[in-house]
Scaffold this motif. Structure first.
Motif, PDB file in Angstrom:
ATOM      1  N   ASP A 110       1.004  -0.691  -0.050  1.00 51.93           N
ATOM      2  CA  ASP A 110      -0.069  -0.401   0.217  1.00 51.93           C
ATOM      3  C   ASP A 110       0.720   1.433   0.054  1.00 51.93           C
ATOM      4  O   ASP A 110       1.455   1.585   0.939  1.00 51.93           O
ATOM      5  N   VAL A 111       0.911   1.676  -1.198  1.00 51.79           N
ATOM      6  CA  VAL A 111       1.720   3.325  -0.721  1.00 51.79           C
ATOM      7  C   VAL A 111       1.058   4.716  -1.141  1.00 51.79           C
ATOM      8  O   VAL A 111       0.353   4.527  -1.504  1.00 51.79           O
ATOM      9  N   THR A 112       2.289   5.502  -0.624  1.00 50.47           N
ATOM     10  CA  THR A 112       1.706   6.614  -0.441  1.00 50.47           C
ATOM     11  C   THR A 112       2.858   7.240  -0.712  1.00 50.47           C
ATOM     12  O   THR A 112       3.918   6.807  -1.070  1.00 50.47           O
ATOM     13  N   THR A 113       2.615   8.597  -1.750  1.00 48.44           N
ATOM     14  CA  THR A 113       4.152   8.824  -2.562  1.00 48.44           C
ATOM     15  C   THR A 113       4.442  10.552  -1.645  1.00 48.44           C
ATOM     16  O   THR A 113       3.111  11.305  -2.100  1.00 48.44           O
ATOM     17  N   THR A 114       5.096  11.198  -1.726  1.00 49.80           N
ATOM     18  CA  THR A 114       4.988  12.570  -1.533  1.00 49.80           C
ATOM     19  C   THR A 114       6.392  13.456  -2.228  1.00 49.80           C
ATOM     20  O   THR A 114       7.714  12.359  -2.177  1.00 49.80           O
ATOM     21  N   ASP A 115       6.413  14.290  -2.589  1.00 55.60           N
ATOM     22  CA  ASP A 115       7.031  15.224  -3.234  1.00 55.60           C
ATOM     23  C   ASP A 115       8.544  15.575  -3.024  1.00 55.60           C
ATOM     24  O   ASP A 115       9.900  17.020  -2.725  1.00 55.60           O
ATOM     25  N   ALA A 132       4.518  14.598   7.608  1.00 54.95           N
ATOM     26  CA  ALA A 132       3.345  14.478   8.174  1.00 54.95           C
ATOM     27  C   ALA A 132       2.602  13.078   7.940  1.00 54.95           C
ATOM     28  O   ALA A 132       1.455  12.856   8.395  1.00 54.95           O
ATOM     29  N   LEU A 133       2.526  12.629   6.976  1.00 57.58           N
ATOM     30  CA  LEU A 133       2.332  11.470   6.073  1.00 57.58           C
ATOM     31  C   LEU A 133       2.733  10.423   6.870  1.00 57.58           C
ATOM     32  O   LEU A 133       1.772   9.779   6.957  1.00 57.58           O
ATOM     33  N   ALA A 134       3.819  10.029   7.462  1.00 61.35           N
ATOM     34  CA  ALA A 134       4.253   9.303   8.089  1.00 61.35           C
ATOM     35  C   ALA A 134       3.486   9.235   9.423  1.00 61.35           C
ATOM     36  O   ALA A 134       3.468   7.776  10.317  1.00 61.35           O
ATOM     37  N   ALA A 135       2.910  10.329   9.973  1.00 53.82           N
ATOM     38  CA  ALA A 135       2.294  10.331  10.851  1.00 53.82           C
ATOM     39  C   ALA A 135       1.439  10.068  11.556  1.00 53.82           C
ATOM     40  O   ALA A 135       0.369   8.660  11.591  1.00 53.82           O
ATOM     41  N   HIS A 186       4.736   0.654   7.194  1.00 59.17           N
ATOM     42  CA  HIS A 186       6.336   0.261   8.350  1.00 59.17           C
ATOM     43  C   HIS A 186       7.594   0.170   7.299  1.00 59.17           C
ATOM     44  O   HIS A 186       8.985   0.316   7.966  1.00 59.17           O
ATOM     45  N   VAL A 187       7.250   0.626   5.977  1.00 60.46           N
ATOM     46  CA  VAL A 187       9.543   1.837   5.463  1.00 60.46           C
ATOM     47  C   VAL A 187       8.724   2.778   4.943  1.00 60.46           C
ATOM     48  O   VAL A 187       7.991   2.971   4.227  1.00 60.46           O
ATOM     49  N   ILE A 188       9.582   3.737   4.752  1.00 57.75           N
ATOM     50  CA  ILE A 188      10.201   4.824   3.887  1.00 57.75           C
ATOM     51  C   ILE A 188      10.921   4.789   3.163  1.00 57.75           C
ATOM     52  O   ILE A 188      12.036   4.501   3.603  1.00 57.75           O
ATOM     53  N   LEU A 237      12.254  12.665  12.177  1.00 62.53           N
ATOM     54  CA  LEU A 237      11.339  11.352  12.341  1.00 62.53           C
ATOM     55  C   LEU A 237      12.349  10.082  13.046  1.00 62.53           C
ATOM     56  O   LEU A 237      10.887  10.167  14.607  1.00 62.53           O
ATOM     57  N   LYS A 238      13.173  10.455  14.148  1.00 63.08           N
ATOM     58  CA  LYS A 238      13.850  10.655  14.914  1.00 63.08           C
ATOM     59  C   LYS A 238      13.504  11.215  15.632  1.00 63.08           C
ATOM     60  O   LYS A 238      13.813  10.924  17.131  1.00 63.08           O
TER      61      LYS A 238
END
Length: 178
Positions: free
Chosen positions: A82-87, A94-97, A102-104, A122-123
């Motif tokens: 299930d893929v989400t993309t951003t440029d 924000a999308l990660a939150a 599971h992986v970026i 992220l850390k």
């Protein structure tokens, strides 16, 4: 870039997928004089579709190149993710939150904040917001971003563009498995 990827075109679906995408409007990089590192080895030509080894995984792809976003998105979706993309890296936080991937998979050299900034931010987030999500670096500038520096910065793996879709899926599966 897509010349190398076209060797695997038979493995990718011929229809275009509608992937969730956020575009910042940052546009092209005027005056960017960098040139991608040429890889001497050509990916081995393979036949057959990509294996669906990423079923049930959420992957966030961050790259300021629309062609790479499309290629990576289609390849990872074909492998079952299930893929989400951003440029851009700022929207990736924000999308990660929100999506809790599971992986970026992130480019390093991007307009605005780069992949190193993304890993640092992220850390800094509390574990209950994003968790300890692994970030895979994908770069066309291997000399500027050597593997040792990338891993020391907190990325879990380092891929040099052009990246074979099958290799991308295998790395994401391995990283997600821990």
């Amino acid at each position: 870039m897509l010349v190398h990827a076209s060797m695997r075109a038979d493995a990718l679906p011929h229809r275009r997928h509608r992937l969730p995408h956020v575009r910042s409007g940052a546009g092209a990089r005027p005056g960017d004089s960098r040139r991608p590192l040429r890889r001497e080895e050509q990916p081995a030509e393979r036949s057959g579709p990509l294996q669906r080894i990423l079923v049930g995984l959420r992957v966030l792809v961050v790259d300021d190149d629309a062609d790479i976003l499309e290629l990576f998105g289609v390849a990872l979706t074909a492998c079952g993710a299930d893929v989400t993309t951003t440029d851009n890296a700022r929207d990736a936080i924000a999308l990660a939150a929100r999506t809790r991937p599971h992986v970026i998979v992130s480019d390093i050299a991007m307009v605005g904040e780069d992949g190193y900034w993304l890993v640092r931010e992220l850390k800094r987030l509390p574990k209950d917001i994003v968790g300890d999500v692994p970030v895979v670096a994908a770069t066309a500038y291997g000399r500027e971003h050597p593997r040792s520096r990338v891993l020391a910065a907190g990325f879990v793996d380092h891929l040099q563009k052009p990246i074979d879709p099958e290799q991308l899926c295998r790395v994401v599966a391995r990283v997600a498995a821990g």
